[in-house]
Design an enzyme around this catalytic site. Structure first.
Site, mmCIF file in Angstrom:
data_model
loop_
_atom_site.group_PDB
_atom_site.id
_atom_site.type_symbol
_atom_site.label_atom_id
_atom_site.label_comp_id
_atom_site.label_asym_id
_atom_site.label_seq_id
_atom_site.Cartn_x
_atom_site.Cartn_y
_atom_site.Cartn_z
ATOM 1 N N ARG A 35 62.556 55.173 39.375
ATOM 2 C CA ARG A 35 62.709 53.858 40.004
ATOM 3 C C ARG A 35 63.708 53.896 41.152
ATOM 4 O O ARG A 35 63.530 53.186 42.146
ATOM 5 C CB ARG A 35 63.125 52.824 38.968
ATOM 6 C CG ARG A 35 61.952 52.481 38.068
ATOM 7 C CD ARG A 35 62.340 51.506 37.007
ATOM 8 N NE ARG A 35 61.164 51.062 36.289
ATOM 9 C CZ ARG A 35 61.189 50.634 35.038
ATOM 10 N NH1 ARG A 35 62.327 50.593 34.365
ATOM 11 N NH2 ARG A 35 60.078 50.238 34.450
ATOM 12 N N LYS A 218 46.272 46.916 21.451
ATOM 13 C CA LYS A 218 45.793 45.604 21.017
ATOM 14 C C LYS A 218 44.878 44.896 22.012
ATOM 15 O O LYS A 218 45.159 44.865 23.204
ATOM 16 C CB LYS A 218 46.992 44.698 20.764
ATOM 17 C CG LYS A 218 47.767 45.098 19.540
ATOM 18 C CD LYS A 218 48.884 44.111 19.307
ATOM 19 C CE LYS A 218 49.546 44.344 17.979
ATOM 20 N NZ LYS A 218 50.727 43.509 17.843
ATOM 21 N N GLY A 374 52.705 51.087 31.528
ATOM 22 C CA GLY A 374 53.638 52.096 31.038
ATOM 23 C C GLY A 374 52.996 53.322 30.428
ATOM 24 O O GLY A 374 53.262 54.447 30.861
ATOM 25 N N GLY A 397 53.876 45.398 33.470
ATOM 26 C CA GLY A 397 53.617 43.976 33.252
ATOM 27 C C GLY A 397 53.131 43.294 34.520
ATOM 28 O O GLY A 397 52.184 42.504 34.495
HETATM 29 P P1 AMP Z 1 49.506 49.410 25.045
HETATM 30 O O1 AMP Z 1 50.988 49.256 25.101
HETATM 31 O O2 AMP Z 1 48.776 48.233 24.500
HETATM 32 O O3 AMP Z 1 48.912 49.973 26.311
HETATM 33 O O4 AMP Z 1 49.246 50.499 23.916
HETATM 34 C C1 AMP Z 1 49.712 51.798 24.011
HETATM 35 C C2 AMP Z 1 49.785 52.341 22.627
HETATM 36 O O5 AMP Z 1 48.514 52.297 22.014
HETATM 37 C C3 AMP Z 1 50.237 53.781 22.569
HETATM 38 O O6 AMP Z 1 51.499 53.830 21.971
HETATM 39 C C4 AMP Z 1 49.190 54.453 21.706
HETATM 40 O O7 AMP Z 1 49.737 55.316 20.748
HETATM 41 C C5 AMP Z 1 48.499 53.282 21.030
HETATM 42 N N1 AMP Z 1 47.155 53.616 20.594
HETATM 43 C C6 AMP Z 1 46.135 54.058 21.322
HETATM 44 N N2 AMP Z 1 45.076 54.315 20.547
HETATM 45 C C7 AMP Z 1 45.422 54.032 19.270
HETATM 46 C C8 AMP Z 1 44.764 54.100 18.016
HETATM 47 N N3 AMP Z 1 43.516 54.525 17.927
HETATM 48 N N4 AMP Z 1 45.449 53.718 16.926
HETATM 49 C C9 AMP Z 1 46.716 53.292 17.031
HETATM 50 N N5 AMP Z 1 47.389 53.201 18.179
HETATM 51 C C10 AMP Z 1 46.755 53.566 19.295
#
Ligand code: AMP
Length: 416
Positions: A35, A218, A374, A397
């Site tokens: 950064r 999610k 991220g 974000g």
């Molecule tokens: P996000 O912050 O929503 O982009 O999610 C990123 C996170 O999703 C990372 O820490 C990954 O480890 C997790 N992730 C990706 N695929 C899976 C999965 N199949 N089961 C659990 N966590 C997951």
């Protein structure tokens, strides 16, 4: 709005909102200075013209209170070496009038963490949103936020916002302060310009086929993004943990895989909308699953609709990757946000690494690729491919909100 490239800063004091929210270890050493390096082109241009710099940033979440662990004083030396010149430090960002007035051309003043003042974020501290006095407190806080922003604005002749990471916030230093400068004396920095251009490249000027790859944990955190993208993309790849909600919603057996039951109707609605809009929605068809959430778990590759009880999907299987490879390599514009597996675990990082390679290969073949958020940035870095995609966004974000179709307050305050 002024344009940084055409602007001559000679003899002027520039108040620059940077994002120096760098990660520190327990001893206060910077563990990743990306950064700081990101802001250097803007800062060097101002100095080269003969201007002086008043740098302001937040660090962490001190929630309106002084917290020495989050003092920007800890990074003053790193900023000095990035700029190859001394950096003065103002230990109270709202009481730096004299230090700012004394600045000579070429000199640099770094202000203490803006978020030591609650006025920076403009939210009442210690009052719950459900409290009847909250609205009144918020109104009063907005007034003191405007005063705080004016205090900062009075330090300088010109305002530059180069902090894309906080552009989605209407904070004193990211947006309100711009009200105190006329259009000819406020502008985006080079980093902000590049971020805004990269997002415009995919959202406004995309070459088709346009493919979005959305992964991560999610559905709930990315539903708005997915909905907005349905009006823009030709292909939507949904992978990672969020994919299992779509599989379960269709009657699949997903074992212990991550999912959000309450979002199953939304998942089906997204599938329906994709069909109506002619968007090819590609979900994972095969998953590498584990008998527990750990790198050393037992593994097996199964059809995604038939995950055995006690097992959970952790990475994309080869059959999914083969399908996604074909889609990605035939794309002219690619947007990637979120890993397609638990890439932090070495044994489940393969799928995400492959996606990074496909995006790099498509880019080599002439596609425009934007990687942001991220974890996908961490993934391209992990696989050493950051310089083989068209643009890596620095603001997770902010980028997500821009893709959702929201106007970023930090950009709107300058560009209206
Ligand atoms: P996000 O912050 O929503 O982009 O999610 C990123 C996170 O999703 C990372 O820490 C990954 O480890 C997790 N992730 C990706 N695929 C899976 C999965 N199949 N089961 C659990 N966590 C997951």
């Amino acid at each position: 709005m002024a344009n940084i490239n055409d602007f001559n800063f000679a003899g002027l004091k520039a108040l620059v909102r940077v994002d120096f929210n760098v990660p520190l270890d327990e001893k206060g050493n910077i563990t990743d200075d990306t950064r700081i390096r990101g802001a250097v082109p803007t800062l060097k241009k101002i100095i080269k013209d003969g201007g002086s710099l008043i740098l302001m940033s937040h660090m962490g979440k001190p929630k309106g209170k002084i917290n020495p662990k989050l003092s920007l004083g800890q990074i003053a030396n790193a900023v000095a070496s990035a700029l190859a010149r001394p950096v003065k430090f103002a230990p109270d960002c709202a009481k730096a009038q004299k230090a700012a007035a004394d600045l000579q051309p070429g000199e640099v003043l770094l202000l203490e963490n803006l978020r030591f003042y609650p006025e920076e974020e403009g939210k009442p501290v210690g009052i719950d949103k459900t409290d009847p006095i909250y609205d009144e407190a918020k109104k009063r806080m907005k007034e003191s936020q405007a005063e705080f922003a004016k205090t900062l604005a009075d330090y300088a002749d010109v305002y530059v916002n180069d902090a894309f990471g906080t552009a989605h916030r209407r904070h004193a230093s990211t947006a309100v302060v711009a009200d105190y400068f006329d259009d000819d004396h406020k502008m985006l920095g080079y980093l902000m310009e590049k971020e805004v251009e990269a997002i415009d490249n995919v959202l406004k000027n995309a070459q088709h086929p346009f493919t979005a790859i959305i992964g991560g944990s999610k559905v709930s955190s990315k539903l708005a993004v997915i909905k907005n993208l349905l009006d823009k993309v030709d292909n939507l790849i949904i992978g990672g943990g969020m994919g299992f909600t779509f599989i379960k919603a269709q009657g699949g057996h997903i074992g212990n895989s991550l999912h959000e039951d309450e979002l199953m109707p939304e998942a089906l609605a997204v599938m329906e909308a994709a069909k109506e809009k002619g968007v090819k929605l590609s979900l994972s068809v095969e998953t590498v699953c584990a008998n527990e959430f750990s790198n050393d778990a037992e593994r097996q590759t199964v059809d995604i609709f038939n995950i055995p009880d006690g097992w959970e999907g952790m990475d994309a299987g080869q059959r999914s990757l083969d399908i996604w490879k074909e889609i990605i390599l035939s794309s002219k514009t690619i947007l990637w946000n979120g890993p397609v597996g638990v890439f932090e675990f070495e044994n489940f990082a393969h799928g995400t690494g492959e996606i990074a390679k496909f995006v790099a290969e498509a880019t080599k073949n002439g596609a425009y690729s934007l990687v942001g958020g991220g974890d996908s940035v961490a993934a391209v870095n992990k696989f050493g491919l950051a310089d083989q995609v068209s643009y890596v966004s620095t603001g997770g974000g902010a980028m997500l909100e821009a893709i959702e179709g929201k106007i970023l307050p930090g950009v709107a305050a300058i560009k209206h």
